[in-house]
Design an enzyme around this catalytic site. Structure first.
Site, PDB file in Angstrom:
ATOM      1  N   ASN A  17       0.848  -1.194   0.000  1.00  0.00           N
ATOM      2  CA  ASN A  17       0.000   0.000   0.000  1.00  0.00           C
ATOM      3  C   ASN A  17       0.894   1.258   0.000  1.00  0.00           C
ATOM      4  OD1 ASN A  17      -1.418   2.259   1.058  1.00  0.00           O
ATOM      5  ND2 ASN A  17      -2.953   0.918   1.988  1.00  0.00           N
ATOM      6  N   PRO A  18       0.892   2.012  -1.109  1.00  0.00           N
ATOM      7  CA  PRO A  18       1.810   3.156  -1.208  1.00  0.00           C
ATOM      8  C   PRO A  18       1.569   4.223  -0.137  1.00  0.00           C
ATOM      9  CG  PRO A  18       0.661   2.752  -3.312  1.00  0.00           C
ATOM     10  CD  PRO A  18       0.058   1.837  -2.306  1.00  0.00           C
ATOM     11  N   GLY A  19       0.313   4.413   0.260  1.00  0.00           N
ATOM     12  CA  GLY A  19       0.009   5.422   1.285  1.00  0.00           C
ATOM     13  C   GLY A  19       0.626   5.050   2.618  1.00  0.00           C
ATOM     14  N   LYS A  20       0.441   3.793   2.975  1.00  0.00           N
ATOM     15  CA  LYS A  20       1.023   3.307   4.231  1.00  0.00           C
ATOM     16  C   LYS A  20       2.541   3.348   4.174  1.00  0.00           C
ATOM     17  CE  LYS A  20      -1.915  -0.236   6.080  1.00  0.00           C
ATOM     18  NZ  LYS A  20      -1.949  -1.651   6.416  1.00  0.00           N
ATOM     19  N   ASP A  76      -1.184  -3.849  10.299  1.00  0.00           N
ATOM     20  CA  ASP A  76      -2.509  -4.096   9.752  1.00  0.00           C
ATOM     21  C   ASP A  76      -3.439  -3.158  10.486  1.00  0.00           C
ATOM     22  OD1 ASP A  76      -3.980  -5.860   7.836  1.00  0.00           O
ATOM     23  OD2 ASP A  76      -5.253  -6.026   9.591  1.00  0.00           O
ATOM     24  N   PHE A 141      -4.623   8.842   2.578  1.00  0.00           N
ATOM     25  CA  PHE A 141      -5.079   7.721   1.755  1.00  0.00           C
ATOM     26  C   PHE A 141      -6.273   7.068   2.429  1.00  0.00           C
ATOM     27  CE2 PHE A 141      -3.584   4.136   4.321  1.00  0.00           C
ATOM     28  CZ  PHE A 141      -2.686   4.766   5.162  1.00  0.00           C
ATOM     29  N   TYR A 143      -9.406   5.974   4.081  1.00  0.00           N
ATOM     30  CA  TYR A 143     -10.570   6.654   4.661  1.00  0.00           C
ATOM     31  C   TYR A 143     -10.225   8.019   5.257  1.00  0.00           C
ATOM     32  CZ  TYR A 143     -12.603   1.999   4.181  1.00  0.00           C
ATOM     33  OH  TYR A 143     -13.052   0.806   3.666  1.00  0.00           O
ATOM     34  N   LYS A 164      -0.671  14.513  10.821  1.00  0.00           N
ATOM     35  CA  LYS A 164      -1.353  13.231  11.052  1.00  0.00           C
ATOM     36  C   LYS A 164      -0.517  12.353  11.988  1.00  0.00           C
ATOM     37  CE  LYS A 164      -3.056   9.077   8.738  1.00  0.00           C
ATOM     38  NZ  LYS A 164      -3.238   8.321   7.493  1.00  0.00           N
TER      39      LYS A 164
HETATM   40  P1  IMP Z   1      -4.447  -3.402   5.321  1.00  0.00           P
HETATM   41  O1  IMP Z   1      -3.987  -3.094   6.710  1.00  0.00           O
HETATM   42  O2  IMP Z   1      -3.333  -3.367   4.334  1.00  0.00           O
HETATM   43  O3  IMP Z   1      -5.292  -4.625   5.269  1.00  0.00           O
HETATM   44  O4  IMP Z   1      -5.382  -2.213   4.841  1.00  0.00           O
HETATM   45  C1  IMP Z   1      -6.155  -1.506   5.728  1.00  0.00           C
HETATM   46  C2  IMP Z   1      -6.981  -0.489   5.004  1.00  0.00           C
HETATM   47  O5  IMP Z   1      -7.488   0.357   6.033  1.00  0.00           O
HETATM   48  C3  IMP Z   1      -6.195   0.404   4.085  1.00  0.00           C
HETATM   49  O6  IMP Z   1      -6.286  -0.021   2.756  1.00  0.00           O
HETATM   50  C4  IMP Z   1      -6.901   1.729   4.254  1.00  0.00           C
HETATM   51  O7  IMP Z   1      -7.995   1.803   3.434  1.00  0.00           O
HETATM   52  C5  IMP Z   1      -7.414   1.683   5.647  1.00  0.00           C
HETATM   53  N1  IMP Z   1      -6.487   2.407   6.496  1.00  0.00           N
HETATM   54  C6  IMP Z   1      -5.492   1.908   7.274  1.00  0.00           C
HETATM   55  N2  IMP Z   1      -4.825   2.897   7.857  1.00  0.00           N
HETATM   56  C7  IMP Z   1      -5.381   4.044   7.413  1.00  0.00           C
HETATM   57  C8  IMP Z   1      -5.082   5.392   7.632  1.00  0.00           C
HETATM   58  O8  IMP Z   1      -4.138   5.782   8.346  1.00  0.00           O
HETATM   59  N3  IMP Z   1      -5.873   6.276   6.996  1.00  0.00           N
HETATM   60  C9  IMP Z   1      -6.899   5.912   6.202  1.00  0.00           C
HETATM   61  N4  IMP Z   1      -7.210   4.665   5.946  1.00  0.00           N
HETATM   62  C10 IMP Z   1      -6.448   3.730   6.551  1.00  0.00           C
END
Ligand code: IMP
Length: 191
Positions: A17-20, A76, A141, A143, A164
């Protein structure tokens, strides 16, 4: 700050996930830790078959460590909405569908809240914040544009990532990721 442990330079961030990834890099960068990611290394994305954030984080970290032979770092996370009994929770990414369309996922959540007549901020609580509609801001990214953290007037979608994170010395960690990271830093990176 610097890191005197073997973790530095030999770390893989177990995310696609590029945002993470951007956020985790910023958080680790404070400690002089540079890392590649599972996505950049072309590692396979494991199926998240766990029933909790913790289990899924472990699955991702173990998969990346096994495939790369490096120390792996995973998170996660997701949105836990009180009025939806904690949904989407561990399914937060899946609610956006294969196209990863978070506008669609946010509309779905807002629609479900409206069906339950959840229109006041108090009825629209999510873990550590409130859900606003319409979404606000283009930053962050997932939500972020509908998530208004407690005690703030800007959504995560409207805040620069440094706000943030809300890290010391100005804050004690604002986002769930930054707060978890501070605990990790204290335990593994010399605080
Ligand atoms: P995973 O942890 O990769 O399964 O993905 C969790 C999902 O929760 C992400 O794709 C985001 O949509 C959402 N999410 C997790 N952390 C954030 C955050 O800091 N801001 C916004 N959405 C988040």
């Amino acid at each position: 700050m610097s890191v005197h442990r073997p973790i530095a330079g030999r770390l893989v961030i177990a995310t696609h996930n590029p945002g993470k990834l951007a956020e985790m890099r910023e958080l680790l960068g404070r400690f002089g830790v540079e890392a590649t990611s599972a996505g950049e290394r072309g590692l396979p994305e494991p199926e998240e078959t766990g029933t909790s954030f913790r289990e899924n984080a472990r699955i991702k970290a173990q998969a990346a460590a096994a495939a790369s032979g490096l120390v792996a770092f995973a998170d996660d996370s997701g949105l836990a909405v009180d009025a939806l009994d904690g949904a989407p929770g561990i399914h937060s990414a899946r609610w956006a569908g294969p196209a990863k369309d978070f506008r669609y996922a946010m509309e779905k959540i807002d629609g479900m809240l409206r069906e339950r007549h959840a229109v006041t901020p108090a009825a629209r609580r999510a873990h550590d914040g409130t859900l606003v509609w319409p979404p606000r801001g283009q930053k962050g990214f997932g939500y972020d544009p509908m998530f208004l953290p407690d005690g703030h007037t800007l959504t995560f979608g409207e805040m620069p990532s440094q706000d943030k994170h809300g890290l010391p010395p100005h804050g004690r960690g604002l986002s769930h990721r930054a707060r978890a990271f501070l605990k990790l830093a204290e335990a593994c990176l010399g605080g």
